[in-house]
Structure formats: structure tokens, C-alpha cells
Motif scaffolding. Structure first.
Motif, short mmCIF file in Angstrom:
data_model
loop_
_atom_site.label_atom_id
_atom_site.label_comp_id
_atom_site.label_asym_id
_atom_site.label_seq_id
_atom_site.Cartn_x
_atom_site.Cartn_y
_atom_site.Cartn_z
N LYS A 107 0.85 -1.21 0.00
CA LYS A 107 0.00 0.00 0.00
C LYS A 107 0.88 1.25 0.00
N LYS A 149 -3.81 1.17 7.66
CA LYS A 149 -3.70 0.09 6.67
C LYS A 149 -2.35 -0.60 6.77
N VAL A 159 -7.17 -3.46 6.78
CA VAL A 159 -7.62 -2.07 6.96
C VAL A 159 -8.45 -1.97 8.24
N ILE A 161 -10.61 0.72 10.65
CA ILE A 161 -11.20 2.07 10.73
C ILE A 161 -11.87 2.21 12.09
N GLU A 191 -4.18 6.99 7.19
CA GLU A 191 -4.74 7.65 6.02
C GLU A 191 -5.94 8.51 6.39
N GLU A 192 -6.09 9.58 5.67
CA GLU A 192 -7.25 10.46 5.81
C GLU A 192 -8.52 9.66 5.43
N PHE A 193 -9.59 9.86 6.17
CA PHE A 193 -10.85 9.16 5.87
C PHE A 193 -11.57 9.89 4.74
N LEU A 194 -11.97 9.13 3.75
CA LEU A 194 -12.71 9.73 2.63
C LEU A 194 -14.19 9.41 2.80
N GLU A 198 -18.68 3.97 -2.29
CA GLU A 198 -17.64 3.23 -3.02
C GLU A 198 -18.13 2.66 -4.33
N LYS A 220 -19.02 -5.24 1.57
CA LYS A 220 -17.92 -5.94 2.26
C LYS A 220 -18.27 -6.43 3.65
N ILE A 288 -8.93 4.33 -3.30
CA ILE A 288 -8.59 3.82 -1.96
C ILE A 288 -7.70 2.58 -2.06
N GLU A 289 -7.77 1.89 -3.18
CA GLU A 289 -6.83 0.77 -3.35
C GLU A 289 -6.76 0.34 -4.80
P1 AMP Z 1 -9.38 -2.20 1.35
O1 AMP Z 1 -8.97 -3.46 2.03
O2 AMP Z 1 -8.26 -1.30 0.96
O3 AMP Z 1 -10.40 -2.47 0.27
O4 AMP Z 1 -10.21 -1.36 2.39
C1 AMP Z 1 -11.32 -1.92 3.04
C2 AMP Z 1 -12.40 -0.91 3.15
O5 AMP Z 1 -11.99 0.14 4.02
C3 AMP Z 1 -12.75 -0.22 1.87
O6 AMP Z 1 -13.62 -0.96 1.10
C4 AMP Z 1 -13.39 1.04 2.37
O7 AMP Z 1 -14.72 0.78 2.77
C5 AMP Z 1 -12.60 1.35 3.61
N1 AMP Z 1 -11.56 2.35 3.36
C6 AMP Z 1 -10.28 2.15 2.98
N2 AMP Z 1 -9.62 3.30 2.89
C7 AMP Z 1 -10.48 4.28 3.23
C8 AMP Z 1 -10.40 5.69 3.34
N3 AMP Z 1 -9.26 6.35 3.12
N4 AMP Z 1 -11.50 6.38 3.69
C9 AMP Z 1 -12.65 5.72 3.95
N5 AMP Z 1 -12.80 4.39 3.88
C10 AMP Z 1 -11.74 3.67 3.53
#
Ligand code: AMP
Ligand code: GLY
Length: 427
Positions: A107, A149, A159, A161, A191-194, A198, A220, A288-289
Motif C-alpha cells: 500500500k 492500513k 484495513v 477504521i 490515512e485520511e478518511f474519505l 464506493e 464488504k 482507496i486501493e
Molecule cells: P481495502 O482493504 O483497501 O479495500 O479497504 C477496506 C475498506 O476500508 C474499503 O472498502 C473502504 O470501505 C474502507 N476504506 C479504505 N480506505 C479508506 C479511506 N481512506 N477512507 C474511507 N474508507 C476507507
């Protein structure tokens, strides 16, 4: 043409089902596959972690095209390994080298790559055990929720949160000091929360050109209303209503093109799928990924919506001729509902016999199923994905939910609200 797909999930069953429809497909194999892939293809009982065995199977079955389903072998260099083999010079491969798979494998690499190429993403800081205090100070200055992350692959669980600052600090320690995910969490991104909704985009690229596949939204969390822990995915829909023409144009211009150009600039050969996990923040897409593969269960709704011969698309990709191919979509909507084992995503039960009734309204894709003593039994957390196709989301979802009680085993669970958020905004 002989095709081998590596993997054993619903994604691989869907890939096999789709590729099989091409007149160019002669023999199709899945390794190791599951109880469903065995019906459309020949399952090869081998470990895809063992690259020598994979190579031997490719030679034995005279494979022309290899599709690598999951991320782990990609990140571990299966494509680099096979490309070095003089006897496999003609093998066409869908999947990036380990350098390309770093978009998913680290990441930190992905974040630096996006910053180098001005691709919109959340601001982040990398923290290790050595600068833990800097991590605390960074968190102190942030607004909740806090997003942490793990840098490396963590099976979709990397990840975290949280709303509360002390929880975020504790989670940081669990990752870095207690090494919750081993090497994968030796480095952590804060990381900053967005704040937004999605959506996932997928492209096939030969490293020069790309074709955009239908977009999807996955669900998810394990429970309804997006509650409970994250899973690999409990359902998905395609298309996604808010991803309108203007949003798609922004995704292509601000995200997809700079990503492909960035790979070229950095001399990273990339041939395969790129999965862009995006958040729509007030009409603007942010990454985000990245994943270096197709999503699961997104594939179960994306591929049924591709009208173009999918094998031809894959061949053109592997040959570097994507420029000559157009991609057409089917007009219908697709939805999939994943049926899971009791206990998933934590410890789950396995080995229960599965009974399948009338599933003619859906495409029943298998994931965690296997044949044991001639019986179909559960062998994973996510067991099956039922995909419904319809003229709109309501119709495709209606088909899924009319069949969820046709497939049964002891302890079956599913989410009953897949796609409902989009239905409410009029899709
Ligand atoms: P990932 O494993 O990277 O897919 O992240 C898992 C979930 O975390 C994502 O599907 C998003 O719902 C949430 N997520 C990851 N990064 C952020 C972010 N910067 N801001 C808000 N939600 C995030
Ligand atoms: N469904 C999310 C993924 O495949 O990573």
C-alpha cells in the motif's frame, strides 16, 4: 486454444464459465478449482504456491493461455518465474509481474505511485515501529474516523477504521509492535478518511492500451446495513447508478490513464487486470486501493455484462494488441448474493453437504465447495454466489433472492440487503 485458470473461488468459476463460451476455447482447466469449476472445466489438483508444479502442468496440458486469478501468486512472482522458462516462450499470460503486482502488494508503493503521478487519493503517512510516536502525533492532529492500513497483503483484513483516538493508537501498536499480520504489518499507512460511496472499476491492459470493463459495487461487511467485520465480499451489483457518464469520464481521465502512463514511465510491464477501488467524494473519484486482479464477487457481476468474446479480449491483451479490440457491454443489470458458512469471516464450519434445488433463475457460481465421496460439500467461508440478470437492478436482485433458499446446508448465511442502498436512489 487450451486455457488454465489459477485459483479456486467464485471469481475463477466465473472466468471459466465466461471463457468457455468462446468458440476459440478448446480445453479449459482450473487449478485447483472447486466443486463448480469441475463442471465447466477440468480441475487440476495442485498447489498454486508451487510454481514448478504449475509450470509442469502448463507443459503437460499444452496450455496456450494462463489466467492468474488471485493476488498472492502474482505478488510472489509467478509471472516472472514462468516468463523466464525457455520452454514457455509462447505462453500467453494474463497477470502482471511482481513489480506490477506491487500496486496491490504494498500500500506504501501504491500511495507513492499515486502521488508521483498526481492520481487523486487520500493523504497518508507511513509509520513503522521506529517512529511510532510520530504516528501518535499524526493521529492526534487528525479528525476521526481514523484509517490504518497494513502495508502488505493481509487477506482483505489489513484495513482498520475506528472512531476513537485511543482505539486507533492501540490498533497501531497491534499492527506494528505485536505484528498482527506479520511482515505485512511492519509498515502501516495512516490515512485520511474519505467520506463517500464506493465503486470499483476494472480494466484489462496490455501495458499500452486499456479497455474498461463494467463497473461494480461490492458489499464488504458481514451484516445488513454495512455492520460487523469486513469480509471478502457478500454481494455485488453492476452497473452502479451514480457512476454516470461524467463520473466515468473523470475516472478515465484522472485515474485510469495516469495509472497506465505511470506504469509505462516507470518501465513496469503490466499485462492483465487492474482493479481500482474508488470512493466518490462529492462527484470526484479518489483511489482507496489498487488490486492486480479481478475482484471476488465483483467478477460474478462484471463478466456476465461483457458482450465481447472474452477469450478474444484476453488473447489481444496478452499479445499486446488491445488497440485492435472494442469492448461491448450487455444492456442488462447483474446482481450477486454470496451464501456463506456460519462463523465467516472468523472461524467457520466446513464439510456440510450442500443441496441445490431450482436455481434456473440465476447463475450459481461456486466458491468454497468441493466434492467429497461423490457429494458436494462446503469447504470455505464464502460457499456460493448466485448471480441474477435482469432489465434493471430490482429484477436482477429479485432473481437472486428468489433462489437463495434453493441452496442449503447446515448454517448457511447471507445478507438480505444487497443493492438496497442503490435501489433507494432509483437504480
Ligand atoms: P481495502 O482493504 O483497501 O479495500 O479497504 C477496506 C475498506 O476500508 C474499503 O472498502 C473502504 O470501505 C474502507 N476504506 C479504505 N480506505 C479508506 C479511506 N481512506 N477512507 C474511507 N474508507 C476507507
Ligand atoms: N471484493 C473485494 C476484492 O476482491 O478484493
Amino acid at each position: 486454444m487450451n486455457i488454465l485458470i489459477l485459483g479456486s473461488g467464485g471469481r475463477e468459476h466465473t472466468l471459466a464459465w465466461k471463457i468457455k463460451q468462446s468458440p476459440k476455447c478448446e480445453n479449459i482447466f482450473v487449478a485447483p478449482g472447486n466443486g463448480g469449476t469441475g463442471k465447466v472445466a477440468t480441475n487440476l489438483d495442485l498447489s498454486i504456491k508451487d510454481f514448478d508444479t504449475v509450470s509442469a502442468a502448463i507443459k503437460e496440458h499444452q496450455i496456450d493461455l494462463l489466467v492468474v486469478g488471485p493476488e498472492e501468486p502474482l505478488v510472489n512472482g509467478i509471472v516472472d518465474f514462468l516468463s523466464k522458462d525457455k520452454d514457455l516462450k509462447k505462453l500467453k499470460i494474463i497477470g502482471p509481474t511482481s513489480a506490477g503486482a506491487m500496486l496491490e502488494g504494498s500500500k506504501e508503493f501504491a500511495k507513492d505511485f499515486m502521488n508521483r503521478h498526481n492520481i487523486p487519493t487520500a493523504k497518508a503517512k507511513i509509520i513503522t515501529a521506529e517512529n511510532l510516536e510520530e504516528g501518535d502525533q499524526f493521529l492526534d492532529r487528525m479528525q476521526p474516523p481514523f484509517v490504518l492500513k497494513a502495508d502488505g497483503l493481509a487477506g482483505g483484513k489489513g484495513v482498520i477504521i475506528t472512531e476513537e483516538l485511543p482505539d486507533a493508537k492501540m490498533a497501531l501498536r497491534e499492527l506494528l509492535v505485536e505484528k498482527k499480520f506479520g511482515k505485512a504489518s511492519e509498515r502501516v499507512l495512516i490515512e485520511e478518511f474519505l467520506n463517500g460511496i464506493e465503486v470499483s472499476f476494472f480494466v484489462l491492459t496490455d501495458g499500452k492500451d486499456f479497455r474498461v470493463l463494467p463497473e461494480a459495487k461490492d458489499y464488504k461487511r458481514i451484516y445488513e446495513d454495512d455492520k460487523g467485520p469486513n469480509t471478502g465480499g457478500m454481494g455485488a451489483v453492476s452497473p452502479v447508478i451514480f457512476a454516470d457518464r461524467s463520473f466515468k469520464e473523470k475516472v478515465t481521465r484522472k485515474i485510469i490513464k495516469p495509472t497506465i502512463k505511470g506504469l509505462q514511465k516507470e518501465k513496469i510491464d503490466y499485462c492483465g487486470f487492474i482493479f481500482f477501488g474508488l470512493i466518490n467524494v462529492g462527484g470526484e473519484p479518489y483511489v482507496i486501493e489498487y488490486n492486480a486482479r479481478m475482484g471476488d464477487p465483483e467478477t460474478q457481476v462484471v463478466l456476465p455484462r461483457v458482450k465481447t468474446d472474452f477469450l478474444e479480449l484476453l488473447i489481444a491483451t496478452a499479445d499486446g494488441n488491445l488497440i485492435d479490440m472494442d469492448i461491448e457491454y450487455e444492456r442488462y443489470s447483474a446482481a450477486t448474493v454470496v451464501l456463506v458458512s456460519r462463523g465467516y469471516p472468523e472461524f467457520y464450519e466446513q464439510g456440510h453437504e450442500i443441496s441445490i434445488g431450482n436455481t434456473r433463475m440465476v447463475l450459481p457460481f461456486h466458491a468454497g465447495t468441493t466434492i467429497k465421496e461423490k457429494k458436494l460439500v462446503t469447504s470455505g467461508g464464502r460457499v456460493m454466489a448466485l448471480t441474477g440478470l435482469g432489465k434493471n437492478l430490482a429484477e436482477s436482485l429479485g432473481k437472486c433472492y428468489s433462489c437463495v433458499e434453493e441452496v442449503n446446508w447446515e448454517g448457511k448465511k447471507y445478507r438480505s440487503d444487497i443493492g438496497f442502498d442503490l435501489k433507494n436512489i432509483g437504480q
